[in-house]
Design a protein around this motif. Structure first.
Motif, PDB file in Angstrom:
ATOM      1  N   UNK A  66      -5.278  -4.477  10.297  1.00 41.80           N
ATOM      2  CA  UNK A  66      -4.090  -3.882   9.688  1.00 41.80           C
ATOM      3  C   UNK A  66      -4.275  -3.958   8.169  1.00 41.80           C
ATOM      4  N   UNK A  67      -3.985  -2.847   7.491  1.00 38.37           N
ATOM      5  CA  UNK A  67      -4.227  -2.744   6.058  1.00 38.37           C
ATOM      6  C   UNK A  67      -2.949  -2.496   5.268  1.00 38.37           C
ATOM      7  N   UNK A  68      -2.933  -3.013   4.053  1.00 35.44           N
ATOM      8  CA  UNK A  68      -1.910  -2.694   3.071  1.00 35.44           C
ATOM      9  C   UNK A  68      -2.583  -1.979   1.916  1.00 35.44           C
ATOM     10  N   UNK A  69      -1.809  -1.511   0.967  1.00 36.25           N
ATOM     11  CA  UNK A  69      -2.340  -0.771  -0.173  1.00 36.25           C
ATOM     12  C   UNK A  69      -2.025  -1.526  -1.458  1.00 36.25           C
ATOM     13  N   UNK A  70      -3.065  -1.934  -2.175  1.00 35.69           N
ATOM     14  CA  UNK A  70      -2.884  -2.651  -3.436  1.00 35.69           C
ATOM     15  C   UNK A  70      -2.298  -1.666  -4.455  1.00 35.69           C
ATOM     16  N   UNK A  71      -1.118  -1.972  -4.945  1.00 33.76           N
ATOM     17  CA  UNK A  71      -0.396  -1.059  -5.832  1.00 33.76           C
ATOM     18  C   UNK A  71      -1.175  -0.754  -7.110  1.00 33.76           C
ATOM     19  N   UNK A  72      -1.758  -1.753  -7.749  1.00 35.94           N
ATOM     20  CA  UNK A  72      -2.419  -1.575  -9.042  1.00 35.94           C
ATOM     21  C   UNK A  72      -3.682  -0.729  -8.960  1.00 35.94           C
ATOM     22  N   UNK A  73      -4.447  -0.851  -7.872  1.00 31.94           N
ATOM     23  CA  UNK A  73      -5.746  -0.181  -7.782  1.00 31.94           C
ATOM     24  C   UNK A  73      -5.764   0.992  -6.807  1.00 31.94           C
ATOM     25  N   UNK A  74      -4.732   1.104  -5.973  1.00 31.99           N
ATOM     26  CA  UNK A  74      -4.667   2.119  -4.911  1.00 31.99           C
ATOM     27  C   UNK A  74      -5.802   1.954  -3.905  1.00 31.99           C
ATOM     28  N   UNK A  75      -6.304   0.723  -3.751  1.00 30.30           N
ATOM     29  CA  UNK A  75      -7.322   0.396  -2.757  1.00 30.30           C
ATOM     30  C   UNK A  75      -6.647  -0.293  -1.588  1.00 30.30           C
ATOM     31  N   UNK A  76      -7.163  -0.057  -0.406  1.00 33.47           N
ATOM     32  CA  UNK A  76      -6.646  -0.711   0.780  1.00 33.47           C
ATOM     33  C   UNK A  76      -7.277  -2.091   0.900  1.00 33.47           C
ATOM     34  N   UNK A  77      -6.536  -3.022   1.470  1.00 35.03           N
ATOM     35  CA  UNK A  77      -7.000  -4.395   1.689  1.00 35.03           C
ATOM     36  C   UNK A  77      -6.260  -4.932   2.912  1.00 35.03           C
ATOM     37  N   UNK A  78      -6.760  -6.016   3.520  1.00 36.72           N
ATOM     38  CA  UNK A  78      -6.065  -6.562   4.679  1.00 36.72           C
ATOM     39  C   UNK A  78      -4.595  -6.863   4.378  1.00 36.72           C
ATOM     40  N   UNK A  79      -3.742  -6.529   5.316  1.00 35.43           N
ATOM     41  CA  UNK A  79      -2.305  -6.805   5.234  1.00 35.43           C
ATOM     42  C   UNK A  79      -2.097  -8.301   5.071  1.00 35.43           C
ATOM     43  N   UNK A  80      -1.235  -8.666   4.134  1.00 34.37           N
ATOM     44  CA  UNK A  80      -0.917 -10.075   3.884  1.00 34.37           C
ATOM     45  C   UNK A  80       0.587 -10.165   3.638  1.00 34.37           C
ATOM     46  N   UNK A  81       1.359 -10.651   4.624  1.00 34.04           N
ATOM     47  CA  UNK A  81       2.819 -10.580   4.558  1.00 34.04           C
ATOM     48  C   UNK A  81       3.475 -11.314   3.393  1.00 34.04           C
ATOM     49  N   UNK A  82       2.795 -12.289   2.792  1.00 35.14           N
ATOM     50  CA  UNK A  82       3.408 -13.032   1.691  1.00 35.14           C
ATOM     51  C   UNK A  82       2.870 -12.615   0.324  1.00 35.14           C
TER      52      UNK A  82
END
Length: 114
Positions: A40-56
């Motif tokens: 499951x991936x999230x999107x790093x706001x600053x870089x617009x790169x995807x990274x593993x989802x981290x709820x905290x």
């Protein structure tokens, strides 16, 4: 006797997806450890790169937005990958990093966990 465990295959988590290529996109994945299909991936706001989802986290990855389609090796630079980003049903047991919040986030993108 040595027992070998076969890793999850690309797209093995998919139960169904939209016709053609409507469900998948090419993405940039942030540098980091090896990742496997179903992450499951999230999107790093600053870089617009995807990274593993981290709820905290507080960098954008606290919101699940996609699921990695195929494996990616560890890298110290940005990697290209494919992700399922919309209109699909996925198998819960084949996902990595899924929690109830991520499931709700994914549903907003019409990624339905079964």
């Amino acid at each position: 006797m040595t027992i070998k465990k076969e890793p999850i295959h690309a797209g093995e988590f998919l139960l169904s997806e939209g016709a053609g290529n409507i469900s998948r996109e090419s993405i940039n994945v942030a540098a980091g450890p090896a990742l496997y299909p179903g992450q499951v991936l999230g999107l790093v706001t600053a870089t617009r790169e995807f990274a593993p989802y981290h709820p905290t986290a507080e960098d954008g990855t606290q919101t699940a937005v996609a699921i990695l389609f195929g494996p990616l090796g560890a890298s110290d630079i940005v990697r290209r990958g494919r992700a399922v980003v919309r209109l699909a049903e996925v198998s819960e047991v084949h996902l990595t990093g899924l929690d109830p919040e991520a499931e709700r986030d994914l549903a907003a993108h019409f990624l339905i966990v079964r």
